[in-house]
Design a protein around this motif. Structure first.
Motif, PDB file in Angstrom:
ATOM      1  N   PHE A  70       0.833  -1.206   0.000  1.00 17.85           N
ATOM      2  CA  PHE A  70       0.000   0.000   0.000  1.00 17.85           C
ATOM      3  C   PHE A  70       0.867   1.255   0.000  1.00 17.85           C
ATOM      4  CE2 PHE A  70      -3.382  -2.537   2.551  1.00 17.85           C
ATOM      5  CZ  PHE A  70      -3.820  -3.149   1.385  1.00 17.85           C
ATOM      6  N   ALA A  71       1.983   1.209   0.741  1.00 18.17           N
ATOM      7  CA  ALA A  71       2.883   2.369   0.781  1.00 18.17           C
ATOM      8  C   ALA A  71       3.499   2.588  -0.595  1.00 18.17           C
ATOM      9  CB  ALA A  71       3.959   2.168   1.839  1.00 18.17           C
ATOM     10  N   VAL A  72       3.831   1.492  -1.293  1.00 18.30           N
ATOM     11  CA  VAL A  72       4.406   1.595  -2.645  1.00 18.30           C
ATOM     12  C   VAL A  72       3.371   2.227  -3.585  1.00 18.30           C
ATOM     13  CG1 VAL A  72       5.333   0.291  -4.598  1.00 18.30           C
ATOM     14  CG2 VAL A  72       5.892  -0.406  -2.251  1.00 18.30           C
ATOM     15  N   LEU A  73       2.144   1.749  -3.489  1.00 20.71           N
ATOM     16  CA  LEU A  73       1.054   2.269  -4.311  1.00 20.71           C
ATOM     17  C   LEU A  73       0.886   3.776  -4.068  1.00 20.71           C
ATOM     18  CD1 LEU A  73      -0.836   0.602  -6.134  1.00 20.71           C
ATOM     19  CD2 LEU A  73      -2.437   0.453  -4.230  1.00 20.71           C
ATOM     20  N   LEU A  74       0.908   4.159  -2.799  1.00 17.47           N
ATOM     21  CA  LEU A  74       0.717   5.569  -2.444  1.00 17.47           C
ATOM     22  C   LEU A  74       1.928   6.413  -2.824  1.00 17.47           C
ATOM     23  CD1 LEU A  74      -1.094   5.093   0.968  1.00 17.47           C
ATOM     24  CD2 LEU A  74      -2.058   6.239  -1.037  1.00 17.47           C
ATOM     25  N   ASN A  75       3.094   5.800  -2.808  1.00 13.91           N
ATOM     26  CA  ASN A  75       4.294   6.528  -3.201  1.00 13.91           C
ATOM     27  C   ASN A  75       4.207   6.995  -4.649  1.00 13.91           C
ATOM     28  OD1 ASN A  75       7.206   5.993  -4.662  1.00 13.91           O
ATOM     29  ND2 ASN A  75       7.345   7.200  -2.784  1.00 13.91           N
ATOM     30  N   ARG A  76       3.537   6.204  -5.484  1.00 17.01           N
ATOM     31  CA  ARG A  76       3.437   6.523  -6.924  1.00 17.01           C
ATOM     32  C   ARG A  76       2.149   7.250  -7.265  1.00 17.01           C
ATOM     33  NH1 ARG A  76       5.004   0.403  -8.314  1.00 17.01           N
ATOM     34  NH2 ARG A  76       7.203   0.494  -7.714  1.00 17.01           N
ATOM     35  N   ALA A  77       1.289   7.471  -6.271  1.00 16.78           N
ATOM     36  CA  ALA A  77      -0.042   8.019  -6.568  1.00 16.78           C
ATOM     37  C   ALA A  77       0.001   9.514  -6.849  1.00 16.78           C
ATOM     38  CB  ALA A  77      -0.973   7.743  -5.391  1.00 16.78           C
ATOM     39  N   ASP A  78      -0.896   9.953  -7.734  1.00 20.71           N
ATOM     40  CA  ASP A  78      -1.103  11.382  -7.960  1.00 20.71           C
ATOM     41  C   ASP A  78      -2.213  11.894  -7.042  1.00 20.71           C
ATOM     42  OD1 ASP A  78       0.695  11.559 -10.255  1.00 20.71           O
ATOM     43  OD2 ASP A  78      -0.818  10.330 -11.287  1.00 20.71           O
ATOM     44  N   ILE A  79      -3.144  10.999  -6.729  1.00 21.53           N
ATOM     45  CA  ILE A  79      -4.349  11.378  -5.982  1.00 21.53           C
ATOM     46  C   ILE A  79      -4.633  10.305  -4.932  1.00 21.53           C
ATOM     47  CG2 ILE A  79      -6.875  11.650  -6.169  1.00 21.53           C
ATOM     48  CD1 ILE A  79      -5.477  13.908  -7.624  1.00 21.53           C
ATOM     49  N   VAL A  80      -5.006  10.736  -3.724  1.00 22.85           N
ATOM     50  CA  VAL A  80      -5.572   9.785  -2.756  1.00 22.85           C
ATOM     51  C   VAL A  80      -6.992  10.255  -2.423  1.00 22.85           C
ATOM     52  CG1 VAL A  80      -4.593  10.938  -0.686  1.00 22.85           C
ATOM     53  CG2 VAL A  80      -5.220   8.520  -0.591  1.00 22.85           C
ATOM     54  N   LEU A  81      -7.924   9.300  -2.421  1.00 28.67           N
ATOM     55  CA  LEU A  81      -9.321   9.593  -2.097  1.00 28.67           C
ATOM     56  C   LEU A  81      -9.659   8.937  -0.770  1.00 28.67           C
ATOM     57  CD1 LEU A  81     -11.011   8.639  -5.510  1.00 28.67           C
ATOM     58  CD2 LEU A  81     -10.344  10.931  -4.749  1.00 28.67           C
TER      59      LEU A  81
END
Ligand SMILES: [Zn+2]
Length: 308
Positions: A70-81
């Motif tokens: 999840f941290a990896v996913l969020l590291n690459r994210a442009d947007i968090v909802l």
């Protein structure tokens, strides 16, 4: 000659790779905390977005287990909802810290709190986390009310447009198309739910209040003492007394809570036990937000209208 061919091929390959990468990078990378918001983001973002959800829908939103991925996913994210109102307090702040992505930190442009257009119910007069208060900003379970789901969809479209003004017209027309679908479903549910009016329910956790309000039911108590506080035998005895007195004949067990106690309370009071998911994805039938609400309305109706 050979050398030249090689360099031409190299350039062509590099170009095709960079072209490929540009296409992939053009997708806006959205990470939603729950599948309800992920589904809305897919509807609103269309081809422009690549959406992942942290929860699958079977979890307790107040205790979603964290994984390094999840941290990896969020590291690459442009947007968090996020649902907001501190619903994700148990996992999101820690994940955002681990993700090291300033874009999606609480004050960053990519942090989209979907509760911005919601007026929460049960806002406490005094907040005391030491007493185990896990609804410090008011009740965060507004995703169970489809009219509030509308507000969350608007928040997503507005947040995406703020971040990508060049696509604002697309987000707006996709939102409008989604709301036409959702509004048609809401009109149908409100009609179908007529037999629910005036019925009283007890749920395990205080997460049924928005659903109850929307469909004319009354949330008359919880098996938990309050949000996040486990029941005691004394509390259960009082609850059962009150249920008999006030003729509460529905016990909702949200599927991520243990079955035993909800069954016991239902049996002791002669109430009907209704098992409901609290998010999209919580049962196989709830594949998207509309089918999730649909499942809850129909399951509640089945319980109220009799049958087994
Ligand atoms: Zn809660």
């Amino acid at each position: 000659m050979k050398r030249r061919l090689f360099s031409v091929l190299t350039v062509a390959l590099a170009l095709s790779l960079s072209g490929y990468r540009t296409v992939a990078e053009e997708k806006i990378k959205v990470v939603a905390t729950i599948p309800d918001l992920a589904d809305m983001a897919r509807n609103i973002g269309g081809d422009l977005v690549d959406v992942h959800s942290i929860a699958t829908g079977v979890e307790d939103i107040h205790a979603v287990p964290m994984k390094p991925s999840f941290a990896v996913l969020l590291n690459r994210a442009d947007i968090v909802l996020l649902l907001g109102l501190e619903a994700e307090h148990a996992f999101l702040p820690a994940l955002l810290e681990a993700a090291r992505n300033p874009r999606i930190l609480r004050d960053g442009p990519g942090y989209i709190d979907c509760s911005v257009y919601i007026t929460p119910l049960e806002v406490p007069v005094r907040i005391d986390r030491a007493l185990g208060d896990i609804h410090p900003m008011g009740n965060p379970h507004y995703n169970l009310d489809p009219v509030m789901g509308r507000d969350a969809a608007r928040a997503i479209a507005d947040g995406l447009s703020r971040n990508y003004p060049e696509h604002a017209a697309t987000f707006k027309s996709n939102l409008d198309a989604y709301l036409v679908k959702l509004d048609a479903a809401i009109a149908r549910w409100e009609k179908e739910a007529a037999p629910l009016k005036g019925r009283k329910l007890v749920s395990y956790h205080p997460d049924m209040i928005y659903f109850a309000d929307r469909f004319g039911m009354e949330a008359a108590g919880t098996i938990e003492i309050r949000a996040g506080i486990d029941p005691t035998p004394g509390h259960i005895a009082d609850l059962e007394d009150r249920m008999r007195r006030e003729k509460v004949d529905i016990v909702v067990r949200e599927l991520h809570y243990p079955a035993g106690l909800a069954e016991t309370v239902a049996q002791a009071t002669g109430a009907k036990l209704v098992e409901l998911p609290a998010m999209t994805g919580g049962v196989p039938q709830a594949t998207d937000y509309i089918s999730f609400i649909d499942y809850n309305v129909r399951t509640m109706l089945k319980a109220v209208q009799g049958g087994a």
